[in-house]
Design a protein around this motif. Structure first.
Motif, PDB file in Angstrom:
ATOM      1  N   UNK A 222      47.821  34.404  33.584  1.00  0.00           N
ATOM      2  CA  UNK A 222      47.734  33.438  32.500  1.00  0.00           C
ATOM      3  C   UNK A 222      47.272  34.151  31.240  1.00  0.00           C
ATOM      4  N   UNK A 223      47.971  33.908  30.151  1.00  0.00           N
ATOM      5  CA  UNK A 223      47.599  34.474  28.858  1.00  0.00           C
ATOM      6  C   UNK A 223      47.176  33.324  27.960  1.00  0.00           C
ATOM      7  N   UNK A 224      45.966  33.407  27.420  1.00  0.00           N
ATOM      8  CA  UNK A 224      45.453  32.378  26.522  1.00  0.00           C
ATOM      9  C   UNK A 224      45.262  32.977  25.135  1.00  0.00           C
ATOM     10  N   UNK A 275      44.113  36.446  32.220  1.00  0.00           N
ATOM     11  CA  UNK A 275      43.466  36.162  33.500  1.00  0.00           C
ATOM     12  C   UNK A 275      44.453  36.481  34.606  1.00  0.00           C
ATOM     13  N   UNK A 276      44.082  37.420  35.469  1.00  0.00           N
ATOM     14  CA  UNK A 276      44.937  37.835  36.588  1.00  0.00           C
ATOM     15  C   UNK A 276      44.302  37.380  37.894  1.00  0.00           C
ATOM     16  N   UNK A 277      45.081  36.713  38.711  1.00  0.00           N
ATOM     17  CA  UNK A 277      44.649  36.317  40.048  1.00  0.00           C
ATOM     18  C   UNK A 277      45.527  37.034  41.060  1.00  0.00           C
ATOM     19  N   UNK A 278      44.922  37.695  42.033  1.00  0.00           N
ATOM     20  CA  UNK A 278      45.702  38.472  42.997  1.00  0.00           C
ATOM     21  C   UNK A 278      44.932  38.529  44.310  1.00  0.00           C
ATOM     22  N   UNK A 292      39.937  37.116  40.849  1.00  0.00           N
ATOM     23  CA  UNK A 292      40.286  36.797  39.469  1.00  0.00           C
ATOM     24  C   UNK A 292      39.588  37.779  38.530  1.00  0.00           C
ATOM     25  N   UNK A 293      40.347  38.392  37.643  1.00  0.00           N
ATOM     26  CA  UNK A 293      39.797  39.278  36.615  1.00  0.00           C
ATOM     27  C   UNK A 293      40.314  38.794  35.260  1.00  0.00           C
ATOM     28  N   UNK A 294      39.451  38.793  34.267  1.00  0.00           N
ATOM     29  CA  UNK A 294      39.818  38.382  32.913  1.00  0.00           C
ATOM     30  C   UNK A 294      39.471  39.499  31.938  1.00  0.00           C
ATOM     31  N   UNK A 295      40.424  39.876  31.100  1.00  0.00           N
ATOM     32  CA  UNK A 295      40.203  40.914  30.088  1.00  0.00           C
ATOM     33  C   UNK A 295      40.748  40.408  28.753  1.00  0.00           C
ATOM     34  N   UNK A 296      40.109  40.826  27.661  1.00  0.00           N
ATOM     35  CA  UNK A 296      40.594  40.530  26.320  1.00  0.00           C
ATOM     36  C   UNK A 296      41.398  41.715  25.806  1.00  0.00           C
ATOM     37  N   UNK A 297      42.539  41.411  25.198  1.00  0.00           N
ATOM     38  CA  UNK A 297      43.462  42.457  24.769  1.00  0.00           C
ATOM     39  C   UNK A 297      43.880  42.181  23.340  1.00  0.00           C
ATOM     40  N   UNK A 298      43.793  43.192  22.495  1.00  0.00           N
ATOM     41  CA  UNK A 298      44.289  43.088  21.122  1.00  0.00           C
ATOM     42  C   UNK A 298      45.788  43.349  21.128  1.00  0.00           C
TER      43      UNK A 298
END
Length: 776
Positions: A222-224, A275-278, A292-298
């Protein structure tokens, strides 16, 4: 208990779940090897029965539906299992589990002359700490007692050799249950990182530790970010692996890079949250729960984005080998309303849900130009039309009485309107932000999520029933009709108006009016500030008719003047509230069975007794009577919490007079692959709009005749309870709740999403188009 307290309790409960998950980091050194966690003994007391005895360590449990056994040369009808403890499992839904000790039997008949058989046993279990072992298979050589003329000692000797694993070519229990290496913490077992690869794609990297593997089809992304959502991931070729329970799957033992295209509604540089779920497993060891891992990306500016409202996808990377795609992918390439879709072979349940959803039309959020202004307009219109929904009519009844009691005073009308609007706006903002917060933690939520909780349905039934009693005159909370709902502790008109606005929001949650879907989808995919604006616009639309009455003198002058008729009207308006309470109790029965219904009905009767006694004794003085009424009221509230202890009722047969079948992602994928048109109805018992559509269109003969004439399969998904597979289907279609109707054509092309409010002509036309191959 006030509605604000309920929402605070729900929020605290959600935070407790999150905090509990954070503290549940398992010390892998404390995890038992599988042979110690689930010690198995197998023996045959006679030639017609093989018995299994599991000794389960404290803090561990086995799944009933994951157990099975068969033996070559021993024809049997299947493993006979005792009833387990009913439990709603995070991964499998409604299941039965065993703890402590469990015995099972395999009745059959050994072939003549056989002295032993090899029994193949399957089972799976978990630790309370949150770690599940992979499905286990054991082949155990079991000695059979000799026939009537043979010595009994030979059978016991063979049994002893099989348990020790000696003297036979087959493995014994001691060999099968050999110790395993202790697993790593999930952060060490599966590394993850992501970067932007230009303005139109993210590059994800997974690094399984040696001896570990990652499932391709148990992942989700998921990309927010404002105006940016995720396309379908492009996985490189993996390793085909046959799983005992999930069939053929694709896994990765080595580091893997996955391209994730971005769908953009603008070309500006921005920052997104991925947000990646695997899920993955240790080879010959445990399987980890979904991570679940969540990272912020420019993300830099896009180099390919061209026009507002058109979602763009990046070209494939050199060497990318996407999973085989359905025919729908070719059609979707030029359709901005469709995301890229992939169809992995032999999908698991979770993957098939994604595949089935992705094979249909996926609407881009906020169709009105894809902008915040368009979403706000849709929300305003949706809130305005929400006033016409049947779930809001009881609250409209309260406001009719309240506005009429103003006696035509313009100042009074404005005051009513402003305080009612304030209650609506505060409630919509609270509900929306709570839903966004819980979704950010990985919870599967949508519009109306609170009605999936039995305790909330019971509490709402109490509230509506109490308001009905007040309107009927059983008890009073203030001197004016406008103060009917003054349970916030004040006897002034503003408190009652504010609370009525809050109640309007809560009761409106089962309904989705036209235009609401696109606006809410935009809110769930946007930043917090933009989402808050959408929810406030939705509330403003709901309150707009009363604002107009309060601030437009011509409309206010048309209100009837106060008179004796008002008491009759007030009492008449109690009956819609009673009917609403009946409907809520029915919903609760669908969630937790007739025992829960009976408990809540008894609680409602006790509540009525407490309120009646309080009103009868309030003017006589003394402290004993009010104290008794308070005790009765507290006792009446116990069923609100007590309903959670009831297990959900067993699901009924999905087939009914309409020929409906229960939604299954795997079955949907199979039907689509076979060229069968499918009409999917995602519904819920608490969804008033869903039930109205079913009564007016989907349960009538013309719709059934159209299904039969075209060979279309009618598939129904029930979202009354939280269901991860249905939530995945909704998410892939950018739907924030039910109802959702999708007609899948026979040629495998993209599905057609129907309007929220169905008409018979539009529905029959969609079925005909699906049968004709999707031509429109």
């Amino acid at each position: 208990m006030g509605i604000a307290v309920w929402w605070r309790a729900l929020a605290l409960g959600a935070l407790a779940v999150v905090a509990g998950g954070a503290q549940a980091a398992v010390d892998m050194d404390d995890l038992l090897p599988v042979d110690e966690a689930f010690a198995l003994r197998v023996h045959a007391p006679d030639r017609e029965r093989i018995e299994f005895d599991w000794t389960i360590a404290e803090g561990y449990y086995l799944y009933r539906h994951r157990m099975g056994a068969e033996a070559e040369g021993f024809p049997a009808d299947g493993l006979q299992l005792p009833d387990g403890k009913r439990h709603v499992d995070e991964f499998f839904g409604e299941v039965e589990t065993y703890r402590g000790r469990m015995r099972a039997a395999l009745p059959g008949n050994a072939a003549d002359g056989r002295e032993q058989v090899v029994v193949r046993v399957r089972f799976q279990g978990c630790a309370d700490a949150g770690i599940c072992y992979p499905p286990q298979t054991r082949e155990v050589s079991v000695a059979l007692p000799a026939g009537p003329t043979a010595s009994g000692r030979a059978g016991f000797a063979a049994l002893g050799r099989s348990l020790l694993g000696a003297g036979t070519a087959s493995r014994g229990v001691a060999d099968a249950l050999r110790p395993q290496a202790l697993p790593l913490p999930e952060a060490q077992a599966f590394g993850f990182d992501a970067i932007a690869d230009g303005g139109d794609r993210l590059l994800l990297r997974f690094v399984p530790a040696p001896g570990y593997y990652l499932y391709r089809d148990r992942s989700g992304f998921t990309v927010r970010g404002e105006g940016i959502t995720a396309g379908s991931p492009r996985w490189p070729a993996g390793v085909d692996h046959h799983d005992e329970h999930f069939g053929n799957v694709v896994v990765y033992f080595d580091p893997v890079e996955v391209a994730l295209p971005l769908q953009r509604l603008h070309g500006d540089a921005t920052t997104v949250a991925l947000t990646a779920t695997f899920q993955g497993c240790q080879a010959d060891g445990i399987c980890y729960p979904p991570m679940t891992r969540t990272v912020e990306i420019a993300v830099p500016a896009s180099g390919t984005w061209s026009a507002p409202g058109e979602a763009t996808t990046a070209p494939p990377l050199p060497g990318d080998e996407p999973a085989p795609a359905s025919a729908a992918d070719d059609d979707a390439a030029g359709d901005p309303d469709n995301a890229i879709r992939e169809t992995p072979p032999a999908p698991t349940a979770a993957a098939a849900a994604t595949e089935a959803a992705e094979a249909g039309t996926v609407a881009t959020p906020a169709r009105a130009g894809g902008s915040l202004a368009g979403a706000l307009l849709l929300a305003l219109l949706g809130g305005l039309l929400l006033n016409l929904m049947p779930c809001v009519l009881p609250i409209l009844s309260l406001k009719v009485v309240g506005l009429a009691s103003s006696g035509g005073s313009r100042a009074s009308a404005r005051r009513h309107a402003l305080w009612y609007t304030a209650g609506v706006l505060v409630a919509f903002a609270a509900v929306g932000l709570l839903a966004l917060g819980l979704r950010a933690t990985g919870q599967a939520l949508g519009w109306g999520f609170q009605l999936q909780q039995p305790w909330f349905v019971a509490a709402l039934a109490y509230l509506v029933f109490a308001v009905g009693l007040a309107l009927s005159g059983v008890f009073t909370l203030g001197g004016s009709i406008g103060g009917v709902a003054q349970s916030l502790g004040s006897r002034t008109g503003p408190a009652g108006d504010f609370f009525t606005g809050v109640l309007a929001c809560v009761v409106a949650s089962p309904c989705i009016a036209p235009f609401m879907g696109g606006a809410l989808a935009f809110a769930f995919a946007s930043s917090g500030v933009a989402a808050l604006g959408v929810f406030l616009a939705l509330g403003l639309g709901l309150a707009l008719p009363f604002l107009l009455v309060g601030f437009v003198p011509a409309l206010a002058d048309r209100l009837p003047r106060p008179g004796p008729w008002m008491e009759t009207l007030k009492q008449a308006m109690a009956f819609p509230m009673y009917l609403t309470a009946v409907w809520l109790v029915w919903v609760l029965g669908r969630q937790r069975g007739v025992d829960a219904m009976a408990l809540v009905i008894a609680g409602l009767a006790l509540l009525a007794l407490a309120l009646w006694w309080f009103e009868r004794q309030r003017w006589t003085g003394g402290r004993a009577a009010p104290a008794l009424a308070l005790l009765l009221a507290l006792a009446a509230l116990w069923p609100v919490a007590g309903v959670e202890r009831f297990a959900p009722p067993a699901p009924a047969d999905a087939a009914d007079d309409s020929g409906a079948v229960a939604y299954s992602a795997e079955r949907l994928a199979t039907l689509r692959a076979a060229g069968t048109p499918v009409f999917v109805n995602m519904t819920a018992d608490w969804c008033v709009t869903c039930k109205a559509n079913e009564r007016r269109v989907l349960s009538r003969e013309p719709f059934r005749d159209a299904l039969a004439a075209t060979g279309t399969v009618y598939m129904v998904g029930d979202w009354t309870h939280t269901d991860a597979a249905i939530t995945a289907f909704l998410d892939q279609h950018r739907a924030v709740g039910v109802p959702l109707y999708v007609a899948y054509p026979a040629d495998g092309g993209p599905g057609e999403v129907l309007p929220t409010l169905l008409t018979e002509s539009a529905t029959l036309a969609a079925v005909a188009r699906a049968a004709a191959g999707g031509a429109r």
